[in-house]
Design a protein around this motif. Structure first.
Motif, PDB file in Angstrom:
ATOM      1  N   GLU A 101       0.780  -1.294   0.110  1.00  0.00           N
ATOM      2  CA  GLU A 101      -0.003   0.012  -0.037  1.00  0.00           C
ATOM      3  C   GLU A 101       0.847   1.055  -0.054  1.00  0.00           C
ATOM      4  O   GLU A 101       1.679   1.511   0.842  1.00  0.00           O
ATOM      5  CB  GLU A 101      -0.812  -0.029   1.524  1.00  0.00           C
ATOM      6  N   PRO A 102       0.702   2.139  -0.956  1.00  0.00           N
ATOM      7  CA  PRO A 102       1.489   3.394  -0.868  1.00  0.00           C
ATOM      8  C   PRO A 102       0.834   4.442   0.247  1.00  0.00           C
ATOM      9  O   PRO A 102      -0.338   4.066   0.817  1.00  0.00           O
ATOM     10  CB  PRO A 102       0.911   4.155  -2.248  1.00  0.00           C
ATOM     11  N   VAL A 103       1.527   5.326   0.590  1.00  0.00           N
ATOM     12  CA  VAL A 103       1.548   6.170   1.602  1.00  0.00           C
ATOM     13  C   VAL A 103       0.331   7.031   1.046  1.00  0.00           C
ATOM     14  O   VAL A 103       0.714   7.656   0.077  1.00  0.00           O
ATOM     15  CB  VAL A 103       2.439   7.129   2.314  1.00  0.00           C
ATOM     16  N   GLU A 104      -0.704   7.212   1.524  1.00  0.00           N
ATOM     17  CA  GLU A 104      -1.839   8.163   1.285  1.00  0.00           C
ATOM     18  C   GLU A 104      -1.688   9.326   1.948  1.00  0.00           C
ATOM     19  O   GLU A 104      -2.233  10.055   2.917  1.00  0.00           O
ATOM     20  CB  GLU A 104      -3.108   7.501   1.534  1.00  0.00           C
ATOM     21  N   ASP A 105      -0.686  10.415   1.119  1.00  0.00           N
ATOM     22  CA  ASP A 105      -0.411  11.446   1.634  1.00  0.00           C
ATOM     23  C   ASP A 105      -0.979  12.666   0.645  1.00  0.00           C
ATOM     24  O   ASP A 105      -0.462  13.995   0.877  1.00  0.00           O
ATOM     25  CB  ASP A 105       1.196  11.617   1.713  1.00  0.00           C
ATOM     26  N   GLY A 106      -1.944  12.475   0.091  1.00  0.00           N
ATOM     27  CA  GLY A 106      -2.660  13.478  -0.887  1.00  0.00           C
ATOM     28  C   GLY A 106      -3.695  14.184   0.071  1.00  0.00           C
ATOM     29  O   GLY A 106      -3.894  13.613   1.082  1.00  0.00           O
ATOM     30  N   VAL A 107      -3.690  15.508  -0.445  1.00  0.00           N
ATOM     31  CA  VAL A 107      -4.749  16.275   0.395  1.00  0.00           C
ATOM     32  C   VAL A 107      -6.230  16.429  -0.347  1.00  0.00           C
ATOM     33  O   VAL A 107      -7.010  17.144   0.134  1.00  0.00           O
ATOM     34  CB  VAL A 107      -4.071  17.702   0.811  1.00  0.00           C
ATOM     35  N   THR A 108      -6.326  15.552  -1.466  1.00  0.00           N
ATOM     36  CA  THR A 108      -7.564  15.452  -2.023  1.00  0.00           C
ATOM     37  C   THR A 108      -8.066  13.889  -2.183  1.00  0.00           C
ATOM     38  O   THR A 108      -7.264  12.999  -2.393  1.00  0.00           O
ATOM     39  CB  THR A 108      -7.569  16.201  -3.383  1.00  0.00           C
ATOM     40  N   PHE A 109      -9.454  13.750  -2.543  1.00  0.00           N
ATOM     41  CA  PHE A 109      -9.680  12.432  -2.772  1.00  0.00           C
ATOM     42  C   PHE A 109      -8.975  12.060  -3.934  1.00  0.00           C
ATOM     43  O   PHE A 109      -8.435  10.886  -4.237  1.00  0.00           O
ATOM     44  CB  PHE A 109     -11.354  12.231  -3.221  1.00  0.00           C
ATOM     45  N   ALA A 110      -8.795  13.086  -5.270  1.00  0.00           N
ATOM     46  CA  ALA A 110      -8.365  12.354  -6.356  1.00  0.00           C
ATOM     47  C   ALA A 110      -6.740  12.210  -6.275  1.00  0.00           C
ATOM     48  O   ALA A 110      -6.283  11.181  -6.788  1.00  0.00           O
ATOM     49  CB  ALA A 110      -8.452  13.687  -7.374  1.00  0.00           C
ATOM     50  N   GLU A 111      -6.151  12.887  -5.430  1.00  0.00           N
ATOM     51  CA  GLU A 111      -4.611  12.616  -5.204  1.00  0.00           C
ATOM     52  C   GLU A 111      -4.564  11.146  -4.691  1.00  0.00           C
ATOM     53  O   GLU A 111      -3.411  10.554  -5.155  1.00  0.00           O
ATOM     54  CB  GLU A 111      -4.147  13.777  -4.216  1.00  0.00           C
ATOM     55  N   ASN A 112      -5.254  10.784  -3.683  1.00  0.00           N
ATOM     56  CA  ASN A 112      -4.978   9.495  -3.190  1.00  0.00           C
ATOM     57  C   ASN A 112      -5.546   8.298  -3.852  1.00  0.00           C
ATOM     58  O   ASN A 112      -5.010   7.196  -3.996  1.00  0.00           O
ATOM     59  CB  ASN A 112      -5.900   9.686  -1.523  1.00  0.00           C
ATOM     60  N   ALA A 113      -6.539   8.721  -4.659  1.00  0.00           N
ATOM     61  CA  ALA A 113      -7.040   7.519  -5.657  1.00  0.00           C
ATOM     62  C   ALA A 113      -5.920   7.158  -6.629  1.00  0.00           C
ATOM     63  O   ALA A 113      -5.718   6.024  -6.730  1.00  0.00           O
ATOM     64  CB  ALA A 113      -8.229   7.987  -6.050  1.00  0.00           C
ATOM     65  N   LEU A 114      -5.252   8.252  -7.145  1.00  0.00           N
ATOM     66  CA  LEU A 114      -4.324   8.180  -8.173  1.00  0.00           C
ATOM     67  C   LEU A 114      -3.058   7.524  -7.510  1.00  0.00           C
ATOM     68  O   LEU A 114      -2.396   6.737  -8.290  1.00  0.00           O
ATOM     69  CB  LEU A 114      -3.938   9.514  -8.690  1.00  0.00           C
ATOM     70  N   LEU A 115      -2.866   7.913  -6.196  1.00  0.00           N
ATOM     71  CA  LEU A 115      -1.689   7.456  -5.549  1.00  0.00           C
ATOM     72  C   LEU A 115      -1.751   5.651  -5.693  1.00  0.00           C
ATOM     73  O   LEU A 115      -1.003   4.774  -5.849  1.00  0.00           O
ATOM     74  CB  LEU A 115      -1.375   7.829  -4.197  1.00  0.00           C
TER      75      LEU A 115
END
Length: 197
Positions: free
Chosen positions: A36-50
């Motif tokens: 699992e990648p670190v979900e460090d995005g600040v939006t749903f889209a950033e985390n989904a893409l990660l």
């Protein structure tokens, strides 16, 4: 045809399998067993893409990833991307729900509006990327009800229920939820893109 769903959450895998079976029975959704990648995005889209990028790179398959949560208007859209961790790093769904109810304890019904958001990223093995979003508006109950669904479902009262009903998603059947949910709405926007698989 197979597509990998970038999650270790068995509830999400089952939900996606049910949603996809309604429109693309030829498409097999398989679970992801990679890192699992670190979900460090600040939006749903950033985390989904990660997540989708990591799963596509690990498996060599087209990958879907959902990042979703509940957004409460009076809280400025929170918990939002922090929905799974609202009560701490343990991802404790019961504690998250109880904390949110406690924070809204003195908030009257007209101000308890909220929506579920689902952002789905689709990453193809050749690097192409697509992102779609689905929103499910409603408001929050004062107490949990029902044993269906997961997460915040037992306190979410969706808009548009028939005959003045006020059931929580926790009281919905799986079929009712799959027909209306934020993930189903996001997936409807994804269908034309899946035609490329």
């Amino acid at each position: 045809m197979q597509v990998v769903l970038a999650t270790h959450n068995p509830h999400k895998v089952a939900e996606f399998q049910q949603i996809i079976a309604r429109t693309r029975p030829d498409l097999e959704v398989i679970g992801y067993d990679g890192p699992e990648p670190v979900e460090d995005g600040v939006t749903f889209a950033e985390n989904a893409l990660l997540k989708a990028r990591a799963a596509a790179a690990h498996t060599g398959l087209a990958a879907l990833a959902d990042d979703s949560g509940i957004c409460v208007d009076v809280l400025g859209g929170s918990p939002g991307v922090f929905s799974a961790y609202w009560a701490g790093q343990k991802k404790d769904a019961t504690a998250n729900l109880e904390l949110l109810l406690d924070q809204l304890r003195d908030i009257a019904d007209p101000h308890r509006t909220a929506h579920f958001t689902s952002t789905i990223a689709l990453v193809f093995p050749d690097g192409r990327e697509e992102v779609v979003e689905g929103l499910w508006p409603g408001r929050l109950a004062h107490a949990a009800s029902g044993s269906g669904g997961f997460g915040y479902d037992p306190i979410f009262l969706p808009d548009g229920q028939p005959d003045g009903e006020e059931r929580s998603v926790g009281e919905f059947t799986a079929e009712e939820k799959q027909a209306q949910s934020h993930r189903a709405r996001a997936f409807a926007a994804l269908i034309p893109l899946l035609a490329e698989l």
